[in-house]
Design an enzyme around this catalytic site. Sequence first.
Site, PDB file in Angstrom:
ATOM      1  CB  SER A 111      37.768 -42.402  76.700  1.00  0.00           C
ATOM      2  OG  SER A 111      37.162 -43.482  76.031  1.00  0.00           O
TER       3      SER A 111
ATOM      4  N   PRO B  38      29.657 -41.051  89.679  1.00  0.00           N
ATOM      5  CG  PRO B  38      28.900 -41.890  87.637  1.00  0.00           C
ATOM      6  CD  PRO B  38      28.446 -41.111  88.844  1.00  0.00           C
TER       7      PRO B  38
ATOM      8  CB  CYS C 109      46.473 -39.341  49.896  1.00  0.00           C
ATOM      9  SG  CYS C 109      48.087 -40.134  50.055  1.00  0.00           S
TER      10      CYS C 109
ATOM     11  N   GLY D 190      42.811 -41.141  46.970  1.00  0.00           N
ATOM     12  CA  GLY D 190      41.796 -40.637  46.043  1.00  0.00           C
ATOM     13  C   GLY D 190      42.419 -40.082  44.776  1.00  0.00           C
TER      14      GLY D 190
ATOM     15  CG  HIS E 192      46.689 -36.511  53.506  1.00  0.00           C
ATOM     16  ND1 HIS E 192      45.552 -37.270  53.439  1.00  0.00           N
ATOM     17  CD2 HIS E 192      47.722 -37.372  53.338  1.00  0.00           C
ATOM     18  CE1 HIS E 192      45.875 -38.542  53.248  1.00  0.00           C
ATOM     19  NE2 HIS E 192      47.190 -38.624  53.187  1.00  0.00           N
TER      20      HIS E 192
ATOM     21  CD  GLU F 238      43.195 -34.733  54.440  1.00  0.00           C
ATOM     22  OE1 GLU F 238      43.389 -34.169  53.332  1.00  0.00           O
ATOM     23  OE2 GLU F 238      43.433 -35.941  54.635  1.00  0.00           O
TER      24      GLU F 238
HETATM   25  N1  GLN Z   1      48.053 -46.167  50.238  1.00  0.00           N
HETATM   26  C1  GLN Z   1      48.581 -45.075  49.486  1.00  0.00           C
HETATM   27  C2  GLN Z   1      50.071 -44.904  49.660  1.00  0.00           C
HETATM   28  O1  GLN Z   1      50.616 -45.394  50.629  1.00  0.00           O
HETATM   29  C3  GLN Z   1      47.860 -43.777  49.828  1.00  0.00           C
HETATM   30  C4  GLN Z   1      48.130 -43.343  51.223  1.00  0.00           C
HETATM   31  C5  GLN Z   1      47.134 -42.331  51.720  1.00  0.00           C
HETATM   32  O2  GLN Z   1      46.060 -42.182  51.160  1.00  0.00           O
HETATM   33  N2  GLN Z   1      47.471 -41.633  52.781  1.00  0.00           N
HETATM   34  O3  GLN Z   1      50.727 -44.301  48.860  1.00  0.00           O
END
Ligand code: GLN
Length: 555
Positions: A14, A191, A387, A389, A516, A518
């Site tokens: 994998s 393989p 998040c 952060g 998020h 990203e």
């Molecule tokens: N731990 C935090 C929460 O649950 C942030 C979650 C995250 O960064 N995805 O709210």
Amino acid sequence: MPPKYIFVIGGVMSGVGKGAATASIGRILQSYGYSVTAIKVDPYINVDAGTMNPVEHGEVFVTDDGDETDQDIGNYERFLNIDINSVNYMTTGRVYQTVIAKERNLEYGGRCVEVVPHVPEEIIRRIKEAQRRAKADFTMIEIGGTVGEYQNILFLEAARMMKLERPKDVMFFLVSYLPIPKNTGEMKTKPTQYAVRTVNSAGIQPDFILARAERPLDGPRRRKLSIFCNISEDEVISAPDVDSIYKVPINFEAEGLGRKILKRFGLRARRHDLGVWSHFVDSLGKAEREVHIGLVGKYFASGEFTLSDSYISVIEAVKHAAWKQGLKPIIEWINAEDFEQRPANVKMLSKFDGIIIPGGFGSRGVEGKIRAIKYVRENKIPYFGLCYGMQLATVEFARHIAGLRNANTEEIDPTANHLVIHTMPGQERLIREKKYGGSMRLGAYDCTLAAGSITRRAYGKSEISERHRHRYELNNAYRERLRDAGLIIAGTSPDGMLVEIIEIKDHPFFVGTQFHPEFKSRPLAPHPLFMAFIKAAASSFVSTKKKHRAVRRKK
Ligand code: GLN
């Protein structure tokens, strides 16, 4: 045209890029004018990826409709430029859950419910459902793991049954690996030969073999694979290592893969245009000016190895935005715990043009992250908090600017005096009852942006939708005090109840998002906030950095 199904199966080992291969084949078929969707099969018992440790399993990718999926779904979205839904992700746990629920509802009409055929039938039902919802001409199905494992046997069985049911509409790819042992320096096909025999014993003959290796395949090896794997030389596709996964579709096309697939299915090209993608790929190696981004996190180490998969969407989003601006992204992982053990080390952040603190959970490394945030806030280094952060940036601001001593998030210290980040309503009960699976605030939510904010300027509009995955939120009881101390609430839920974005003033870029971003960055359409962050990183510190580097050189 009847829908076509392409199964991608792994041989030998994998982690050789089955996801990228699946996404790339899909991208190629799109370029011939066909619609494509892609499904990921994870053979784990876990119902979703949300309960898997990112170090072991990689990033948890969140879809618009709130599923916690495998990171390969992220690759599909990035390559195919489509939003993928929950039906496109399945695990053994999920399949069994449905079969058992059906049995409990007497939906099998009193028959004995058996592993075969009922489990493969449920797998097939899910595959067809995903195809139907996407109205896809081609449905790519990537089966996790490698042939020969017990875990994915029922998925291979489903693939075999589909081929039997519609022989003209189903195709198999084997993504194999050809090692080149150092002592001989020779590429080995054995393989792969065994892997093909193993899929054969599951009743499946590959239509194509993707020969992953460090180097391109040569003539003698191609002939060997053809003879011993019962496949024509044309159907062996060389897939050497690439420096960027976005080059994979181009390499496959260089072997004429798209047309070969169409020919086998008796289809013709509706058009052919890989142009925008080729153009994008051509531009990749050209940028010279570097932008240095530090990622302060904790999910890096696995034994002796450092893995970056836990943050793959963040890393890709940084790359997309940097490339778009003609910059060469240099990304470094920084272990937050280091700043806890050696606080003075936080100064090392000054060499970066921008710092990101991505999503995370739990207490490990948290105080180190807070130290990092304090440093970049005070030293005006562009900061992007995703998040966790964002939540930790709020804690840092509360402690050091708003004068709320020992402020914290409830996740870390529920007894702290000032819980500026606290449990979302409804989550207490779930946590108490230990209902952790799929129970966070998940998926896409709308957000209204505040006029005059960095974020509003970056998006160029006031209403956005972004994906979430969290249990905690900014505590509204502290909103006024934080705002009075200078925190900018740059985005909230449309009803104003949830704080989704924070910023601070007098800083080149200091943005934290509860969501998020990203997950929505695409190579050809970088995310606006990542664009703004990279722009700030590349511009505001150029002069200081140059000075810094020049001074160092003199020394
Ligand atoms: N731990 C935090 C929460 O649950 C942030 C979650 C995250 O960064 N995805 O709210």
